[in-house]
Motif scaffolding. Sequence first.
Motif, PDB file in Angstrom:
ATOM      1  N   LEU A  88       0.854  -1.186   0.000  1.00  0.00           N
ATOM      2  CA  LEU A  88       0.000   0.000   0.000  1.00  0.00           C
ATOM      3  C   LEU A  88       0.888   1.233   0.000  1.00  0.00           C
ATOM      4  N   ASP A  89       0.761   2.076  -1.025  1.00  0.00           N
ATOM      5  CA  ASP A  89       1.492   3.341  -1.102  1.00  0.00           C
ATOM      6  C   ASP A  89       0.490   4.455  -0.842  1.00  0.00           C
ATOM      7  N   CYS A  90       0.572   5.044   0.342  1.00  0.00           N
ATOM      8  CA  CYS A  90      -0.465   5.992   0.791  1.00  0.00           C
ATOM      9  C   CYS A  90      -0.416   7.334   0.071  1.00  0.00           C
ATOM     10  N   PHE A  91       0.754   7.733  -0.403  1.00  0.00           N
ATOM     11  CA  PHE A  91       0.891   9.002  -1.126  1.00  0.00           C
ATOM     12  C   PHE A  91       1.750   8.723  -2.356  1.00  0.00           C
ATOM     13  N   GLY A  92       1.113   8.249  -3.432  1.00  0.00           N
ATOM     14  CA  GLY A  92       1.834   7.698  -4.568  1.00  0.00           C
ATOM     15  C   GLY A  92       2.845   8.634  -5.207  1.00  0.00           C
ATOM     16  N   GLY A  93       2.456   9.897  -5.436  1.00  0.00           N
ATOM     17  CA  GLY A  93       3.375  10.847  -6.047  1.00  0.00           C
ATOM     18  C   GLY A  93       3.932  10.348  -7.362  1.00  0.00           C
ATOM     19  N   SER A  94       5.247  10.232  -7.450  1.00  0.00           N
ATOM     20  CA  SER A  94       5.913   9.754  -8.662  1.00  0.00           C
ATOM     21  C   SER A  94       5.733   8.262  -8.865  1.00  0.00           C
ATOM     22  N   GLY A  95       5.343   7.551  -7.806  1.00  0.00           N
ATOM     23  CA  GLY A  95       5.210   6.102  -7.891  1.00  0.00           C
ATOM     24  C   GLY A  95       6.505   5.362  -7.639  1.00  0.00           C
ATOM     25  N   ALA A  96       7.557   6.086  -7.236  1.00  0.00           N
ATOM     26  CA  ALA A  96       8.885   5.476  -7.089  1.00  0.00           C
ATOM     27  C   ALA A  96       8.877   4.266  -6.167  1.00  0.00           C
ATOM     28  N   LEU A  97       8.183   4.353  -5.039  1.00  0.00           N
ATOM     29  CA  LEU A  97       8.209   3.268  -4.064  1.00  0.00           C
ATOM     30  C   LEU A  97       7.364   2.078  -4.512  1.00  0.00           C
ATOM     31  N   ALA A  98       6.179   2.348  -5.021  1.00  0.00           N
ATOM     32  CA  ALA A  98       5.310   1.261  -5.484  1.00  0.00           C
ATOM     33  C   ALA A  98       5.901   0.561  -6.704  1.00  0.00           C
ATOM     34  N   LEU A  99       6.422   1.328  -7.649  1.00  0.00           N
ATOM     35  CA  LEU A  99       7.008   0.737  -8.856  1.00  0.00           C
ATOM     36  C   LEU A  99       8.235  -0.098  -8.519  1.00  0.00           C
ATOM     37  N   GLU A 100       9.047   0.402  -7.593  1.00  0.00           N
ATOM     38  CA  GLU A 100      10.224  -0.366  -7.159  1.00  0.00           C
ATOM     39  C   GLU A 100       9.796  -1.685  -6.520  1.00  0.00           C
ATOM     40  N   SER A 101       8.730  -1.639  -5.730  1.00  0.00           N
ATOM     41  CA  SER A 101       8.212  -2.851  -5.088  1.00  0.00           C
ATOM     42  C   SER A 101       7.716  -3.857  -6.128  1.00  0.00           C
ATOM     43  N   LEU A 102       6.971  -3.375  -7.104  1.00  0.00           N
ATOM     44  CA  LEU A 102       6.447  -4.257  -8.143  1.00  0.00           C
ATOM     45  C   LEU A 102       7.571  -4.832  -8.998  1.00  0.00           C
ATOM     46  N   SER A 103       8.604  -4.017  -9.246  1.00  0.00           N
ATOM     47  CA  SER A 103       9.751  -4.513  -9.990  1.00  0.00           C
ATOM     48  C   SER A 103      10.437  -5.657  -9.249  1.00  0.00           C
ATOM     49  N   ARG A 104      10.359  -5.599  -7.917  1.00  0.00           N
ATOM     50  CA  ARG A 104      10.988  -6.632  -7.082  1.00  0.00           C
ATOM     51  C   ARG A 104       9.977  -7.721  -6.689  1.00  0.00           C
ATOM     52  N   TYR A 105       8.924  -7.839  -7.490  1.00  0.00           N
ATOM     53  CA  TYR A 105       7.984  -8.964  -7.422  1.00  0.00           C
ATOM     54  C   TYR A 105       7.012  -8.926  -6.249  1.00  0.00           C
ATOM     55  N   ALA A 106       6.642  -7.723  -5.808  1.00  0.00           N
ATOM     56  CA  ALA A 106       5.484  -7.625  -4.923  1.00  0.00           C
ATOM     57  C   ALA A 106       4.276  -8.175  -5.679  1.00  0.00           C
ATOM     58  N   SER A 107       3.339  -8.804  -4.962  1.00  0.00           N
ATOM     59  CA  SER A 107       2.212  -9.450  -5.646  1.00  0.00           C
ATOM     60  C   SER A 107       1.140  -8.460  -6.084  1.00  0.00           C
ATOM     61  N   TYR A 108       1.055  -7.305  -5.399  1.00  0.00           N
ATOM     62  CA  TYR A 108      -0.011  -6.343  -5.683  1.00  0.00           C
ATOM     63  C   TYR A 108       0.339  -5.019  -5.012  1.00  0.00           C
ATOM     64  N   ALA A 109      -0.037  -3.914  -5.640  1.00  0.00           N
ATOM     65  CA  ALA A 109       0.157  -2.592  -5.039  1.00  0.00           C
ATOM     66  C   ALA A 109      -1.086  -1.742  -5.226  1.00  0.00           C
ATOM     67  N   LYS A 110      -1.547  -1.165  -4.130  1.00  0.00           N
ATOM     68  CA  LYS A 110      -2.610  -0.150  -4.177  1.00  0.00           C
ATOM     69  C   LYS A 110      -1.923   1.194  -3.956  1.00  0.00           C
ATOM     70  N   ILE A 111      -2.146   2.116  -4.900  1.00  0.00           N
ATOM     71  CA  ILE A 111      -1.479   3.416  -4.862  1.00  0.00           C
ATOM     72  C   ILE A 111      -2.539   4.507  -4.769  1.00  0.00           C
ATOM     73  N   ILE A 112      -2.457   5.318  -3.724  1.00  0.00           N
ATOM     74  CA  ILE A 112      -3.405   6.420  -3.531  1.00  0.00           C
ATOM     75  C   ILE A 112      -2.695   7.730  -3.860  1.00  0.00           C
ATOM     76  N   GLU A 113      -3.293   8.542  -4.714  1.00  0.00           N
ATOM     77  CA  GLU A 113      -2.690   9.816  -5.102  1.00  0.00           C
ATOM     78  C   GLU A 113      -3.785  10.851  -5.330  1.00  0.00           C
ATOM     79  N   LEU A 114      -3.664  11.987  -4.645  1.00  0.00           N
ATOM     80  CA  LEU A 114      -4.689  13.026  -4.695  1.00  0.00           C
ATOM     81  C   LEU A 114      -4.665  13.815  -6.003  1.00  0.00           C
ATOM     82  N   GLN A 115      -3.482  14.165  -6.495  1.00  0.00           N
ATOM     83  CA  GLN A 115      -3.389  15.001  -7.690  1.00  0.00           C
ATOM     84  C   GLN A 115      -3.721  14.184  -8.947  1.00  0.00           C
ATOM     85  N   ARG A 116      -4.702  14.651  -9.680  1.00  0.00           N
ATOM     86  CA  ARG A 116      -5.189  13.891 -10.838  1.00  0.00           C
ATOM     87  C   ARG A 116      -4.093  13.696 -11.885  1.00  0.00           C
ATOM     88  N   THR A 117      -3.297  14.731 -12.130  1.00  0.00           N
ATOM     89  CA  THR A 117      -2.243  14.625 -13.145  1.00  0.00           C
ATOM     90  C   THR A 117      -1.239  13.549 -12.781  1.00  0.00           C
TER      91      THR A 117
END
Length: 215
Positions: free
Chosen positions: A71-100
């Motif tokens: 769970l990435d509570c403040f996704g932003g650039s996605g650096a942490l979630a993407l790094e986790s998925l690259s290292r074979y995390a099974s699933y990531a939920k990413i929450i990000e307030l800014q639409r862009t």
Amino acid sequence: MVNNRANKQQAAKGQTANKKAGSGQVRIIAGQWRSRKLPIHDLDGLRPTTDRVRETLFNWLANDIAHARVLDCFGGSGALALESLSRYASYAKIIELQRTAAMQLKANLNTLKCDKAEVINADTLVVLQNGCDQGFDVVFIDPPFRKGLAEKTIQLLDSKGWLNDGALIYVEIEAELTQMAIPASWQPLKDKTTGQVSYRLYQYQAEENPANTEE
């Protein structure tokens, strides 16, 4: 000739504006997408975790990230979630307030052909308040600085059932924030300060049900 010159000048201005509008990149350090660079938008409050800090963090998580629900509570650039998925995390939920930023995250996941992540364009505190059906094993809390979001996020994660027993929680905050209420069920494991950033790792230990405790 004058018109051609004016058109060239206008085109050059447009190219400069485009560079300013989305001039950043995030680099994945290791795993299946190692060294991939993905675009990010230069937005207010967007503060990607640096490569140096991410290397330290994922050394801490080395034995725990594969097959984890993240769970990435403040996704932003996605650096942490993407790094986790690259290292074979099974699933990531990413929450990000800014639409862009949320749209860019979805585009980057599509570029990587990754179908193991969900991006939610919403207010983190509202999402966490609603609880969840299935808990998470690794949680990232890396909010915009000086908005009082970290402590509120911690309390909601702890009280609304977001954490599996033994979950690891990473918190990245401004270095001057020395006092923060941490639940008793969160055991501190690691902490470092680099420049203006303080980052810490906790482990959640669910309280034992007294009825199931052996005498």
